[in-house]
Design an enzyme around this catalytic site. Structure first.
Site, PDB file in Angstrom:
ATOM      1  N   LEU A 195       0.869  -1.174   0.000  1.00 33.18           N
ATOM      2  CA  LEU A 195       0.000   0.000   0.000  1.00 33.18           C
ATOM      3  C   LEU A 195       0.902   1.219   0.000  1.00 33.18           C
ATOM      4  O   LEU A 195       1.926   1.251   0.686  1.00 33.18           O
ATOM      5  CB  LEU A 195      -0.911   0.011   1.234  1.00 33.18           C
ATOM      6  CG  LEU A 195      -2.014  -1.053   1.289  1.00 33.18           C
ATOM      7  CD1 LEU A 195      -2.808  -0.914   2.587  1.00 33.18           C
ATOM      8  CD2 LEU A 195      -2.941  -0.947   0.090  1.00 33.18           C
ATOM      9  N   ASP A 196       0.511   2.236  -0.767  1.00 36.31           N
ATOM     10  CA  ASP A 196       1.330   3.429  -0.895  1.00 36.31           C
ATOM     11  C   ASP A 196       1.433   4.187   0.421  1.00 36.31           C
ATOM     12  O   ASP A 196       0.649   3.975   1.355  1.00 36.31           O
ATOM     13  CB  ASP A 196       0.739   4.359  -1.964  1.00 36.31           C
ATOM     14  CG  ASP A 196       0.571   3.663  -3.301  1.00 36.31           C
ATOM     15  OD1 ASP A 196       1.381   2.770  -3.603  1.00 36.31           O
ATOM     16  OD2 ASP A 196      -0.373   4.017  -4.036  1.00 36.31           O
ATOM     17  N   LEU A 197       2.376   5.102   0.461  1.00 33.66           N
ATOM     18  CA  LEU A 197       2.589   5.961   1.625  1.00 33.66           C
ATOM     19  C   LEU A 197       1.295   6.647   2.056  1.00 33.66           C
ATOM     20  O   LEU A 197       0.983   6.731   3.250  1.00 33.66           O
ATOM     21  CB  LEU A 197       3.657   7.013   1.289  1.00 33.66           C
ATOM     22  CG  LEU A 197       4.032   8.014   2.375  1.00 33.66           C
ATOM     23  CD1 LEU A 197       4.835   7.332   3.467  1.00 33.66           C
ATOM     24  CD2 LEU A 197       4.829   9.175   1.769  1.00 33.66           C
TER      25      LEU A 197
END
Length: 217
Positions: free
Chosen positions: A88-90
């Site tokens: 999952l992205d930042l």
């Protein structure tokens, strides 16, 4: 301790497995076996399966020089042996699976199995039924040669939707909305396959999966 470690100590002193003394170092300790070493009962640990509610502003990496990692939230033995099941992205929150079982994670991430992920997205501009049709048809993402696979866009309200995708392209959900001229303001993953995020987990919290949840994949 791991079953591998238990096998190694068979070379030393007195070891019994399910009441039978073992002296061969090559003996494979079965799962769930009772192992006694010099009158001390050993607890054997199996693979690790965790569900985390990933918070914002941390990355799915074992080490990062700029940002906090999801592993820094864990209080478990040997966290360096664990990996995230996908990423999952930042700036994306929600359901994140963490394990040391490579075959299990492969069944979730491999395109072969088409495991659907569900994201809740909040958008900058209103969402229309035309957008849902575009998602269902497939979208041309910038820099990609092929259209995205058909995806389901469930409109919750004018600025909120649930997105069901089984591909794992880079920043896919955000790029899909960009392809129709919209912008994701906030993104939260709620479900992987049939497994939903435990609503009792606050951001940064995690728990072990039970046997039924592990068996979903």
């Amino acid at each position: 301790m791991s079953r591998k470690d238990a096998t190694r100590i068979l070379q030393k002193e007195t070891v019994t497995v399910n009441g039978v003394q073992q002296k061969k170092s090559a003996f494979k300790v079965p799962s769930g076996a009772e192992v006694i070493w010099n009158e001390t009962r050993l607890e054997l640990s199996g693979p690790t399966y965790l569900m985390m509610n990933k918070p914002l502003d941390c990355v799915c990496a074992n080490d990062d020089g700029l940002h906090r990692t999801v592993f820094s939230y864990l209080d478990v033995p040997n966290p360096s042996k664990l990996h995230t099941v996908g990423r999952l992205d930042l700036d994306t929150s929600g359901l994140l699976l963490i394990t040391d079982d490579g075959k299990w994670s492969h069944r979730i991430t491999s395109p072969k199995y088409q495991c659907t992920k569900v994201y809740r997205a909040w958008l900058a501009d209103p969402i229309t039924e035309d957008d849902a049709e575009a998602f269902a048809t497939g979208l041309q993402l910038r820099g990609e040669e092929t259209l995205t696979a058909p995806a389901v866009l469930d409109i919750v309200n004018e600025y909120e939707a649930l997105v069901h995708v089984h591909e794992g392209r880079y920043h896919q959900v955000r790029r899909m909305f960009a392809a129709i001229g919209n912008k994701v303001e906030q993104l939260h993953r709620e479900q992987v396959g049939q497994l939903k995020l435990d609503e009792n987990l606050a951001p940064g919290e995690y728990r072990s999966l039970d046997k039924a949840e592990i068996a979903l994949f």
